[in-house]
Motif scaffolding. Structure first.
Motif, PDB file in Angstrom:
ATOM      1  N   CYS A 144      46.322  51.948  36.811  1.00  0.00           N
ATOM      2  CA  CYS A 144      45.886  50.957  37.791  1.00  0.00           C
ATOM      3  C   CYS A 144      45.299  49.740  37.095  1.00  0.00           C
ATOM      4  O   CYS A 144      44.316  49.836  36.368  1.00  0.00           O
ATOM      5  CB  CYS A 144      44.856  51.586  38.740  1.00  0.00           C
ATOM      6  SG  CYS A 144      44.279  50.461  40.018  1.00  0.00           S
ATOM      7  N   HIS A 145      45.899  48.611  37.343  1.00  0.00           N
ATOM      8  CA  HIS A 145      45.465  47.330  36.791  1.00  0.00           C
ATOM      9  C   HIS A 145      44.223  46.835  37.510  1.00  0.00           C
ATOM     10  O   HIS A 145      43.430  46.049  36.987  1.00  0.00           O
ATOM     11  CB  HIS A 145      46.636  46.344  36.964  1.00  0.00           C
ATOM     12  CG  HIS A 145      46.373  44.947  36.540  1.00  0.00           C
ATOM     13  ND1 HIS A 145      46.046  44.604  35.250  1.00  0.00           N
ATOM     14  CD2 HIS A 145      46.414  43.774  37.224  1.00  0.00           C
ATOM     15  CE1 HIS A 145      45.898  43.287  35.166  1.00  0.00           C
ATOM     16  NE2 HIS A 145      46.117  42.763  36.352  1.00  0.00           N
ATOM     17  N   GLY A 146      44.025  47.308  38.746  1.00  0.00           N
ATOM     18  CA  GLY A 146      42.986  46.839  39.645  1.00  0.00           C
ATOM     19  C   GLY A 146      43.637  46.573  40.993  1.00  0.00           C
ATOM     20  O   GLY A 146      44.846  46.365  41.070  1.00  0.00           O
ATOM     21  N   GLU A 182      46.573  38.098  37.138  1.00  0.00           N
ATOM     22  CA  GLU A 182      45.548  37.625  36.203  1.00  0.00           C
ATOM     23  C   GLU A 182      44.178  38.247  36.456  1.00  0.00           C
ATOM     24  O   GLU A 182      43.204  37.909  35.786  1.00  0.00           O
ATOM     25  CB  GLU A 182      45.488  36.097  36.261  1.00  0.00           C
ATOM     26  CG  GLU A 182      46.809  35.475  35.808  1.00  0.00           C
ATOM     27  CD  GLU A 182      46.751  33.973  35.643  1.00  0.00           C
ATOM     28  OE1 GLU A 182      45.654  33.390  35.797  1.00  0.00           O
ATOM     29  OE2 GLU A 182      47.795  33.377  35.347  1.00  0.00           O
ATOM     30  N   GLY A 183      44.117  39.169  37.427  1.00  0.00           N
ATOM     31  CA  GLY A 183      42.917  39.992  37.599  1.00  0.00           C
ATOM     32  C   GLY A 183      41.713  39.302  38.195  1.00  0.00           C
ATOM     33  O   GLY A 183      40.581  39.714  37.929  1.00  0.00           O
ATOM     34  N   SER A 184      41.932  38.279  39.042  1.00  0.00           N
ATOM     35  CA  SER A 184      40.788  37.517  39.549  1.00  0.00           C
ATOM     36  C   SER A 184      40.419  37.825  40.990  1.00  0.00           C
ATOM     37  O   SER A 184      39.442  37.270  41.508  1.00  0.00           O
ATOM     38  CB  SER A 184      41.079  36.013  39.419  1.00  0.00           C
ATOM     39  OG  SER A 184      42.228  35.660  40.169  1.00  0.00           O
ATOM     40  N   GLU A 208      35.312  44.475  43.865  1.00  0.00           N
ATOM     41  CA  GLU A 208      34.291  44.404  42.818  1.00  0.00           C
ATOM     42  C   GLU A 208      34.218  45.683  41.989  1.00  0.00           C
ATOM     43  O   GLU A 208      34.002  45.641  40.773  1.00  0.00           O
ATOM     44  CB  GLU A 208      32.922  44.096  43.430  1.00  0.00           C
ATOM     45  CG  GLU A 208      31.843  43.884  42.380  1.00  0.00           C
ATOM     46  CD  GLU A 208      30.601  43.241  42.943  1.00  0.00           C
ATOM     47  OE1 GLU A 208      29.775  42.758  42.156  1.00  0.00           O
ATOM     48  OE2 GLU A 208      30.455  43.219  44.181  1.00  0.00           O
ATOM     49  N   CYS A 209      34.419  46.840  42.613  1.00  0.00           N
ATOM     50  CA  CYS A 209      34.308  48.104  41.887  1.00  0.00           C
ATOM     51  C   CYS A 209      35.362  48.235  40.786  1.00  0.00           C
ATOM     52  O   CYS A 209      35.168  48.988  39.819  1.00  0.00           O
ATOM     53  CB  CYS A 209      34.401  49.280  42.855  1.00  0.00           C
ATOM     54  SG  CYS A 209      35.940  49.364  43.798  1.00  0.00           S
ATOM     55  N   CYS A 210      36.466  47.500  40.911  1.00  0.00           N
ATOM     56  CA  CYS A 210      37.534  47.601  39.903  1.00  0.00           C
ATOM     57  C   CYS A 210      37.079  47.097  38.536  1.00  0.00           C
ATOM     58  O   CYS A 210      37.593  47.532  37.501  1.00  0.00           O
ATOM     59  CB  CYS A 210      38.770  46.828  40.357  1.00  0.00           C
ATOM     60  SG  CYS A 210      39.593  47.520  41.816  1.00  0.00           S
ATOM     61  N   TYR A 211      36.104  46.176  38.524  1.00  0.00           N
ATOM     62  CA  TYR A 211      35.650  45.610  37.258  1.00  0.00           C
ATOM     63  C   TYR A 211      34.664  46.517  36.523  1.00  0.00           C
ATOM     64  O   TYR A 211      34.299  46.236  35.373  1.00  0.00           O
ATOM     65  CB  TYR A 211      35.028  44.228  37.504  1.00  0.00           C
ATOM     66  CG  TYR A 211      36.005  43.261  38.123  1.00  0.00           C
ATOM     67  CD1 TYR A 211      37.111  42.806  37.408  1.00  0.00           C
ATOM     68  CD2 TYR A 211      35.848  42.823  39.429  1.00  0.00           C
ATOM     69  CE1 TYR A 211      38.021  41.931  37.971  1.00  0.00           C
ATOM     70  CE2 TYR A 211      36.750  41.938  40.016  1.00  0.00           C
ATOM     71  CZ  TYR A 211      37.844  41.500  39.278  1.00  0.00           C
ATOM     72  OH  TYR A 211      38.744  40.640  39.842  1.00  0.00           O
ATOM     73  N   SER A 212      34.253  47.589  37.169  1.00  0.00           N
ATOM     74  CA  SER A 212      33.406  48.588  36.499  1.00  0.00           C
ATOM     75  C   SER A 212      34.001  49.987  36.694  1.00  0.00           C
ATOM     76  O   SER A 212      33.266  50.975  36.756  1.00  0.00           O
ATOM     77  CB  SER A 212      31.975  48.526  37.042  1.00  0.00           C
ATOM     78  OG  SER A 212      31.965  48.726  38.451  1.00  0.00           O
TER      79      SER A 212
END
Length: 322
Positions: A116-118, A176-178, A182-186
């Motif tokens: 999963c990329h996010g 590009e992951g922007s 929010e939980c995906c970044y942690s």
């Protein structure tokens, strides 16, 4: 681990990668079992229950949106209690959630987690569609072969819009992951440790002998149950052993979560106040400007050919990076 692809041409043509998830699902259905996976139903991405080979078509293809589970966990529990062979396919947090819900993993449950990329939210996805067209769209595709391409279709299959990822506000944000939740970044599920019996994904960076034009799956066999499943599936697919070191540089989710963008707080603020479409346009102004220019110049192919050859600027205006 392995690189693999189905030898069924029709199956692969309807798959984003190598079709291995569908091959596993076909084995389960043929054994009298049931499959759970994500589908797009009336433009909503959600998990559904499938009991026929024909129904597996609904699960094929990438869905770059966090799917809604609804009562799938309860349905899985009931199927398992009834003795049915059950396959659950989802991103790692969904697989972990199911395991937590069940408290233990029964022998008749097969778990497949996806690299999963996010994942953006459903609302942001709907906002992205609104920025492409005001027409009614009944289905969406996110890939065209190995390329990211945002496409919308009517009920009779006519293409309403087709936008290369760098010219799409939504798909550019995804790649590009922007625009993730929010939980995906942690994400605590990113890393070498996997949560399924088998892990599947695109084998970005693959340099072996299989035909990459047909799509290649990354396949990691993580448990004895997974090895048993793979032993059956590998009889009807093309595959070769590869090393994890080959895949890691091109698949960040094998090492760490996606990096949190600098202006993500602005994205959150606009999203909460005005919704996904306005957040896509207003959160990252410089990105929006370049997406807008790409959208404008691609309408005129002679202009596109000229500007994309300009020093420095040209590469930033291309529909796809070189």
């Amino acid at each position: 681990m392995y690189a693999a692809g189905s030898t069924n041409e029709q199956l692969r043509n309807h798959s984003s990668s190598g079709g291995i998830a569908t091959e596993i699902a076909r084995n389960v259905i043929n054994a009298g079992g049931v499959v759970y996976g994500s589908a797009i139903v009336n433009l909503e991405v959600k998990h559904i229950r499938v009991t026929s080979l024909q129904g597996l078509a609904k699960l094929q293809g990438s869905k770059y949106v966090h799917s809604r589970i609804y009562d799938s966990y309860r349905q899985v529990r009931d199927d398992l209690a009834g003795g049915m062979l059950t396959l659950f396919i989802g991103v790692p947090c969904q697989v972990s959630g199911l395991v937590g819900y069940l408290s233990k993993i029964p022998e008749n449950l097969i778990l497949v987690d996806l690299l999963c990329h996010g994942a953006p939210s459903q609302d942001c996805f709907e906002g992205g569609i609104k920025l492409e067209t005001a027409e009614d769209v009944s289905s969406i595709a996110f890939r065209e072969g190995n390329r990211y391409c945002f496409r919308g279709f009517t009920t009779d299959g006519a293409c309403v819009f087709e936008m290369p990822y760098r010219a799409s506000y939504w798909l550019n944000g995804f790649v590009e992951g922007s625009i993730f939740r929010e939980c995906c970044y942690s994400c605590k599920y990113a890393g070498i440790r996997r949560y399924g019996d088998i892990t599947l994904g695109d084998f970005w960076g693959y340099k072996g002998a299989l035909n990459v034009d047909d799509g290649i799956n990354f396949v990691s066999v993580n448990t004895e149950k997974g090895a048993s499943v793979w032993a059956e599936v590998s009889k009807c697919v093309s595959w070769e052993p590869r090393t994890l070191d080959e895949a890691v540089p091109y698949n960040h989710s094998l090492t760490a979560p996606a990096s949190r963008p600098e202006n993500y707080e602005r994205f959150k603020h606009i999203y909460a106040k005005s919704g996904g479409a306005k957040a896509l346009l207003g959160a990252y102004p410089s990105k929006t400007v370049f997406v807008l220019f790409r959208r404008l110049v691609r309408k005129h192919r002679s202009l596109y050919s000229f500007v994309t050859k300009l020093p420095l600027l040209g590469k930033r205006l291309m529909e796809y990076p070189e």
